[in-house]
Design a protein around this motif. Structure first.
Motif, mmCIF file in Angstrom:
data_model
loop_
_atom_site.group_PDB
_atom_site.id
_atom_site.type_symbol
_atom_site.label_atom_id
_atom_site.label_comp_id
_atom_site.label_asym_id
_atom_site.label_seq_id
_atom_site.Cartn_x
_atom_site.Cartn_y
_atom_site.Cartn_z
ATOM 1 N N GLU A 291 0.832 -1.210 0.000
ATOM 2 C CA GLU A 291 0.000 0.000 0.000
ATOM 3 C C GLU A 291 0.863 1.256 0.000
ATOM 4 O OE1 GLU A 291 -3.047 2.275 3.064
ATOM 5 O OE2 GLU A 291 -2.865 0.097 3.168
ATOM 6 N N LEU A 292 1.875 1.311 0.883
ATOM 7 C CA LEU A 292 2.735 2.491 0.975
ATOM 8 C C LEU A 292 3.500 2.729 -0.326
ATOM 9 C CD1 LEU A 292 4.144 2.045 4.601
ATOM 10 C CD2 LEU A 292 2.622 3.874 3.813
ATOM 11 N N TYR A 293 3.989 1.651 -0.908
ATOM 12 C CA TYR A 293 4.735 1.799 -2.155
ATOM 13 C C TYR A 293 3.800 2.245 -3.278
ATOM 14 C CZ TYR A 293 8.166 0.928 -5.788
ATOM 15 O OH TYR A 293 9.046 1.088 -6.841
ATOM 16 N N HIS A 294 2.612 1.682 -3.311
ATOM 17 C CA HIS A 294 1.640 2.035 -4.336
ATOM 18 C C HIS A 294 1.245 3.512 -4.222
ATOM 19 C CE1 HIS A 294 -1.430 1.146 -7.328
ATOM 20 N NE2 HIS A 294 -2.314 1.798 -6.583
ATOM 21 N N LEU A 295 1.204 4.037 -2.982
ATOM 22 C CA LEU A 295 0.845 5.443 -2.752
ATOM 23 C C LEU A 295 2.044 6.384 -2.895
ATOM 24 C CD1 LEU A 295 -1.536 4.975 0.330
ATOM 25 C CD2 LEU A 295 -2.191 5.391 -2.059
ATOM 26 N N GLY A 296 3.237 5.833 -3.091
ATOM 27 C CA GLY A 296 4.427 6.652 -3.291
ATOM 28 C C GLY A 296 5.050 7.213 -2.029
ATOM 29 N N ILE A 298 7.612 6.748 0.204
ATOM 30 C CA ILE A 298 8.840 6.005 0.437
ATOM 31 C C ILE A 298 9.427 6.289 1.817
ATOM 32 C CG2 ILE A 298 10.371 7.730 -0.595
ATOM 33 C CD1 ILE A 298 10.665 3.887 -0.814
ATOM 34 N N SER A 299 9.222 7.503 2.341
ATOM 35 C CA SER A 299 9.712 7.809 3.689
ATOM 36 C C SER A 299 8.963 6.987 4.733
ATOM 37 C CB SER A 299 9.557 9.304 3.991
ATOM 38 O OG SER A 299 10.381 10.076 3.157
ATOM 39 N N GLY A 300 7.651 6.905 4.568
ATOM 40 C CA GLY A 300 6.866 6.062 5.462
ATOM 41 C C GLY A 300 7.236 4.601 5.313
ATOM 42 N N ALA A 302 10.185 3.407 4.523
ATOM 43 C CA ALA A 302 11.473 3.194 5.192
ATOM 44 C C ALA A 302 11.311 3.146 6.712
ATOM 45 C CB ALA A 302 12.446 4.301 4.804
ATOM 46 N N TYR A 303 10.541 4.072 7.248
ATOM 47 C CA TYR A 303 10.333 4.118 8.693
ATOM 48 C C TYR A 303 9.668 2.838 9.191
ATOM 49 C CZ TYR A 303 8.530 5.763 13.199
ATOM 50 O OH TYR A 303 8.233 5.902 14.526
ATOM 51 N N TYR A 304 8.664 2.424 8.460
ATOM 52 C CA TYR A 304 7.919 1.207 8.782
ATOM 53 C C TYR A 304 8.853 -0.005 8.823
ATOM 54 C CZ TYR A 304 3.573 -1.563 8.570
ATOM 55 O OH TYR A 304 2.528 -2.393 8.846
ATOM 56 N N ALA A 305 9.719 -0.108 7.827
ATOM 57 C CA ALA A 305 10.650 -1.231 7.727
ATOM 58 C C ALA A 305 11.651 -1.234 8.885
ATOM 59 C CB ALA A 305 11.392 -1.177 6.398
ATOM 60 N N LYS A 306 12.173 -0.058 9.228
ATOM 61 C CA LYS A 306 13.178 0.027 10.285
ATOM 62 C C LYS A 306 12.593 -0.306 11.661
ATOM 63 C CE LYS A 306 15.743 3.551 7.713
ATOM 64 N NZ LYS A 306 16.184 4.961 7.654
ATOM 65 N N LYS A 307 11.406 0.197 11.927
ATOM 66 C CA LYS A 307 10.786 -0.070 13.223
ATOM 67 C C LYS A 307 10.465 -1.554 13.406
ATOM 68 C CE LYS A 307 9.397 2.739 15.873
ATOM 69 N NZ LYS A 307 9.969 3.307 17.114
ATOM 70 N N THR A 308 9.965 -2.191 12.357
ATOM 71 C CA THR A 308 9.645 -3.614 12.485
ATOM 72 C C THR A 308 10.910 -4.450 12.670
ATOM 73 O OG1 THR A 308 9.614 -3.811 10.054
ATOM 74 C CG2 THR A 308 7.506 -3.477 11.164
#
Length: 439
Positions: A291-296, A298-300, A302-308
């Motif tokens: 969903e995040l990638y589809h909406l463009g 990328i900052s969100g 990256a943040y999502y990936a790092k926190k998980t």
């Protein structure tokens, strides 16, 4: 200061979803442990080896039947649901299920026909013939239920998806082992596996229908070429991943005894319990990455990936320490003949911890359209595993298989971490300002 384009509530949402998936994964892991324990106690190391050889061949057949469609289905269902494009959701689902049914049925039929050659000439284990022929057609319903689970996950229905994936089949198998396994031995286990796969495949289809009332009166449309362009690279990913995970078992079946296969397989499955938290987080996160990638955003992303990734490291560390410190005791639960596999469990547990600590590298790349990068990493590690197994197993047996499996698994994750940095522009372990690439 590093600025993020994603609200903290999104991470809270992920934690809640991951917690739910985690609970179900714990249930699934507990059921898997109980089943492995019962299997080892009832049919011993030799019988367990025959079961896991048949399971290896059936799993390979299931991968062929899925054609890489499971992750593509997750990606496109999540994207279509996010934009309310229900026509594309129905189209990609129908095409994926139809293709998988035909290919898995063909693959299972071929294995059934050549089962005598495989068991007598390749493995030199004629006792494998009947169990294999009983289990092999479970590849068809297994392929379908796994596709349904991924499609449901694309709708963010975490609990339903995880119940299908982690709990359903294991529950039926355990009931079968209790009722007929003790009387019929390994053949009873095979009948239970087949019955569980068929029943849960049917339930998974009903759950998909229940969760998609929007599809009832619309025509499904999806570009077949787009689906194949996505799934075929992922098919090679799945194939190479199976090659990496099952090469040790397969080659031990050729060069070792049934007991070697049984002990090694039990050690592998115990070690994989460490990674159930990774599967839980992946289940909660994959649709969100798409969903995040589809909406463009990328900052969100990256943040999502790092926190998980931080969450994964914190939770998996004490679990790994328990498995390393108590490896002899854990293996001893399965019977005296399994205690000798304590060193295998130690090596494999450390490798699984490193696998979890790498983060959700596969979903991050696949949900951002970088399936080729995942394919390349798995291909490299699968080939490495094959080479190491061929070099180490003849001289070192199960220990060689454990080392080969561990080295190749860590190598695959290192490659993916590098590709995330190169293709998406951020590091999973850096919270300093970075130049994430715009989509």
């Amino acid at each position: 200061m590093f600025k993020f384009n994603i609200r903290n509530s999104e991470i809270g949402e992920t934690i809640k979803r991951a917690a739910l998936a985690f609970v179900i994964k714990v249930m699934g892991a507990g059921l898997a442990f109980i089943f492995n324990l019962m299997l080892a106690r009832i049919i011993g190391a030799d019988g367990s080896g025959i079961y896991f050889l048949a399971l290896t061949i059936t799993t390979i057949t299931t991968v062929l039947g899925r054609m890489g469609l499971d992750n593509s289905l997750l990606r496109f269902v999540a994207a279509g649901a996010a934009t309310k494009d229900w026509s594309s959701v129905k189209g990609v689902y129908n095409k994926s299920i139809s293709l998988s049914f035909l290919v898995s049925l063909l693959a299972a039929s071929i294995v059934f026909i050549f089962a005598d050659f495989l068991t007598n000439n390749l493995f030199s284990k004629p006792e494998l013939l009947q169990p294999l022929r009983l289990m092999i057609f479970a590849a068809v319903p297994m392929s379908l239920l796994l596709l349904n689970a991924q499609a449901i996950l694309g709708l963010k229905k975490i609990s339903e998806s995880q119940l299908i994936n982690s709990v359903g089949v294991q529950t039926i198998i355990i009931i079968g082992v209790i009722t007929i396994g003790r009387k019929m031995g390994i053949n009873g286990v095979m009948y239970s596996y087949l019955a569980g796969a068929i029943f849960i495949a049917f339930i998974s289809h009903l759950l998909w229908k229940y969760n998609t009332p929007q599809l009832k009166n619309i025509t499904g449309e999806f570009d077949t070429r787009k689906l194949l362009d996505s799934c075929l690279p992922l098919f090679w990913v799945s194939s190479m991943n199976i090659m990496m995970n099952w090469t040790g078992t397969f080659l031990l079946g050729i060069w070792g005894s049934s007991s070697d296969v049984g002990i090694f397989s039990i050690a592998v499955r115990n070690a994989m319990l460490i990674s159930f938290i990774l599967h839980a987080v992946n289940a909660a996160s994959s649709a969100k990455y798409s969903e995040l990638y589809h909406l463009g955003d990328i900052s969100g992303f990256a943040y999502y990936a790092k926190k998980t990734t931080i969450i994964l490291i914190l939770i998996s560390t004490p679990i790994c320490l328990f498995f390393v410190i108590c490896s002899k005791w854990i293996m001893g639960l399965f019977g005296a003949s399994f205690i000798q596999g304590w060193d295998l469990l130690t090596i494999l547990a450390i490798a699984q911890f490193l696998n979890v600590a790498a983060g959700s590298v596969g979903p991050i790349l696949m949900m951002s359209g970088n399936e080729v990068a995942v394919r390349n990493s798995i291909f490299f590690s699968a080939v490495l595993n094959l080479i190491l197994c061929m070099l180490l197993i003849p001289d070192y047996g199960t220990l060689g298989a454990a080392c080969a499996n561990s080295i190749s698994l860590v190598s695959a994750n290192l490659y993916c971490i590098f590709e995330i940095k190169r293709r998406l522009g951020f590091s999973l372990y850096m919270f300093t300002p970075s130049k994430e690439r715009q989509i």
